[in-house]
Design an enzyme around this catalytic site. Structure first.
Site, PDB file in Angstrom:
ATOM      1  N   TRP A 173     -10.337  -1.775 -24.030  1.00 17.31           N
ATOM      2  CA  TRP A 173      -9.739  -1.154 -22.844  1.00 17.31           C
ATOM      3  C   TRP A 173      -8.295  -1.604 -22.654  1.00 17.31           C
ATOM      4  CZ3 TRP A 173     -12.821   2.594 -22.306  1.00 17.31           C
ATOM      5  CH2 TRP A 173     -14.197   2.444 -22.383  1.00 17.31           C
ATOM      6  N   CYS A 251      -0.883 -13.606 -14.920  1.00 17.54           N
ATOM      7  CA  CYS A 251      -0.309 -12.279 -15.188  1.00 17.54           C
ATOM      8  C   CYS A 251      -1.102 -11.201 -14.468  1.00 17.54           C
ATOM      9  CB  CYS A 251      -0.291 -12.013 -16.684  1.00 17.54           C
ATOM     10  SG  CYS A 251       0.711 -13.183 -17.640  1.00 17.54           S
ATOM     11  N   ARG A 256      -2.088  -6.933 -10.311  1.00 20.65           N
ATOM     12  CA  ARG A 256      -2.884  -6.478  -9.161  1.00 20.65           C
ATOM     13  C   ARG A 256      -2.012  -6.158  -7.967  1.00 20.65           C
ATOM     14  NH1 ARG A 256      -6.884 -11.398 -10.513  1.00 20.65           N
ATOM     15  NH2 ARG A 256      -8.249 -10.303 -11.998  1.00 20.65           N
ATOM     16  N   LEU A 351     -10.223  20.959  -0.157  1.00 19.30           N
ATOM     17  CA  LEU A 351      -9.755  21.976  -1.082  1.00 19.30           C
ATOM     18  C   LEU A 351     -10.874  22.845  -1.636  1.00 19.30           C
ATOM     19  CD1 LEU A 351      -7.160  20.155  -0.983  1.00 19.30           C
ATOM     20  CD2 LEU A 351      -6.799  20.796  -3.352  1.00 19.30           C
ATOM     21  N   GLU A 376      -8.431  -4.525 -13.630  1.00 18.70           N
ATOM     22  CA  GLU A 376      -7.704  -5.620 -12.963  1.00 18.70           C
ATOM     23  C   GLU A 376      -8.620  -6.356 -11.983  1.00 18.70           C
ATOM     24  OE1 GLU A 376      -5.005  -6.221 -14.229  1.00 18.70           O
ATOM     25  OE2 GLU A 376      -3.874  -4.413 -14.706  1.00 18.70           O
ATOM     26  N   PHE A 396     -19.812 -17.115  -8.197  1.00 22.71           N
ATOM     27  CA  PHE A 396     -19.843 -16.751  -9.608  1.00 22.71           C
ATOM     28  C   PHE A 396     -20.776 -17.653 -10.409  1.00 22.71           C
ATOM     29  CE2 PHE A 396     -15.673 -15.132  -8.266  1.00 22.71           C
ATOM     30  CZ  PHE A 396     -15.754 -13.829  -8.733  1.00 22.71           C
TER      31      PHE A 396
END
Length: 397
Positions: A173, A251, A256, A351, A376, A396
């Site tokens: 990705w 980074c 983000r 629409l 991200e 986590f």
């Protein structure tokens, strides 16, 4: 009492007069990017999306001339703009398409940011000037097929071979991968287990970047795998400034911040398309904008767009003041991407059947945002980051 002045005119695209909070320079940057998107992107982006392509090589030098590549970095041909100015540029780029904003974001906030912050003087001098000019494209290889939200589980390795490094593994990705000249690849060192970054020329033997095809989202974007089959690099290909996950994660924080702003552009584009359509589409003898249910939808969309704009601006100002924490960026991404998705879905309903065509931007933005909500850092991960900050408990582990 003194006269407080005349209240501003109510404008659908800026209902809360946020424009007044910007400096002249910030407005000039925003307007220049908006004009470029109007003239260069909007006439073509439907076709790019339909064909599943983006002319990255053509667009990059134009973006370089606008000063948008690595625009928040100082020196080496970079503009040295504020975080807020960079955010405003991201809003306008994503109002065109997420793929265009991603091209700029990956180039500047990921690849160039890594070199600028963690590279040597020689690496900065070699790579940053041509990257700022759009003559050299970069990509950022962190995510792997089995290591997305948990980058610490990466399997790509770097081992010593004499005075060289040998990289082996796979990344997934990767925006810009198939068109990049240099890949910033993160790998775990086999000798000490630490994570280091490497500058990999994409013409190096053993390196390949097969494109990922048959995408239903981010179609106007180059997305690739990176395959490193024992790619041999000299010692000076390693970024010397960091040897831990702190490198790539720092980074990602930069990137983000751009996503927080970019989501505003996608939401605004969808809202304005729905507003214009509602004013011209007639049903039962009158414009659908005259009905209460459509006005309710428009009011809610306008509120979400303006709330997202104010949140992005506040975080931008905090970043410029050196007070922005990663956990606060997580709240910005979670809130603004969720809001943009809801605006896009509501606009699609306004629409009707026309909303699914490429004659309007709504379905294209909605499809793109389904990727933005998970890249991200997924929405779930950002919610856990916020939850951990609130409770002091890391969910986590």
């Amino acid at each position: 009492m003194s006269d407080a002045g005349t209240p501003p005119e109510l404008r659908p695209e800026d209902y809360l007069d946020v424009d007044r909070l910007l400096s002249d320079e910030e407005r000039a940057i925003r307007d220049a990017v908006r004009a470029w998107v109007r003239d260069r992107v909007l006439p073509e982006v439907g076709g790019w999306f339909e064909l599943g392509t983006l002319p990255s090589r053509e667009l990059a030098p134009e973006l370089g001339r606008l000063g948008l590549l690595g625009m928040h970095l100082q020196g080496h041909g970079c503009a040295g703009a504020s975080a807020t100015a960079y955010g405003l540029a991201c809003t306008e780029l994503e109002a065109g398409d997420t793929g265009v904003r991603s091209l700029v974001s990956v180039q500047g906030s990921l690849a160039m940011q890594a070199i600028d912050r963690w590279g040597s003087d020689e690496q900065r001098e070699r790579w940053l000037p041509p990257m700022a000019a759009g003559e050299v494209l970069g990509c950022f290889g962190l995510t792997e097929p089995d290591a997305g939200s948990d980058p610490g589980a990466m399997r790509t390795t770097a081992r010593r071979a004499g005075g060289d490094w040998v990289l082996h593994g796979q990344k997934m990705w990767i925006t810009n991968g198939s068109v990049a000249d240099v890949a910033v690849v993160w790998a775990r060192c086999s000798d000490d287990g630490r994570v280091r970054g490497f500058l990999v020329p994409t013409d190096a033997p053993g390196f390949s970047a097969p494109p990922i095809t048959r995408k239903l989202s981010l179609r106007a974007s180059v997305t690739s795998e990176l395959v490193l089959d024992d790619v041999r690099l000299p010692d000076d290909a390693a970024l010397p400034g960091v040897a831990s996950l702190r490198g790539p994660l720092s980074c990602l924080d930069e990137a983000r911040h751009g996503v927080v702003w970019g989501a505003v552009g996608a939401a605004r584009s969808c809202f304005l398309a729905a507003l214009e359509y509602a004013g011209t589409r007639e049903a039962f003898g009158r414009p659908i904008a005259a009905t209460q249910i459509q006005q309710l939808k428009l009011a809610r969309m306008a509120t979400q767009v303006n709330q997202a704009t104010l949140l992005a601006l506040h975080l931008g100002r905090m970043k410029d003041a050196g007070r922005l924490r990663p956990e606060q960026v997580s709240m910005g991404k979670l809130a603004n991407v969720d809001a943009a998705l809801e605006v896009a879905r509501t606009a699609r309903q306004v629409l009707g059947g026309n909303g699914i065509t490429l004659g309007y931007p709504v379905m294209r933005h909605m499809s793109n945002l389904e990727s933005v909500v998970t890249y991200e850092g997924t929405a779930d991960v950002h919610a856990l980051v916020i939850g951990g900050a609130l409770t002091g408990i890391d969910a986590f582990r």
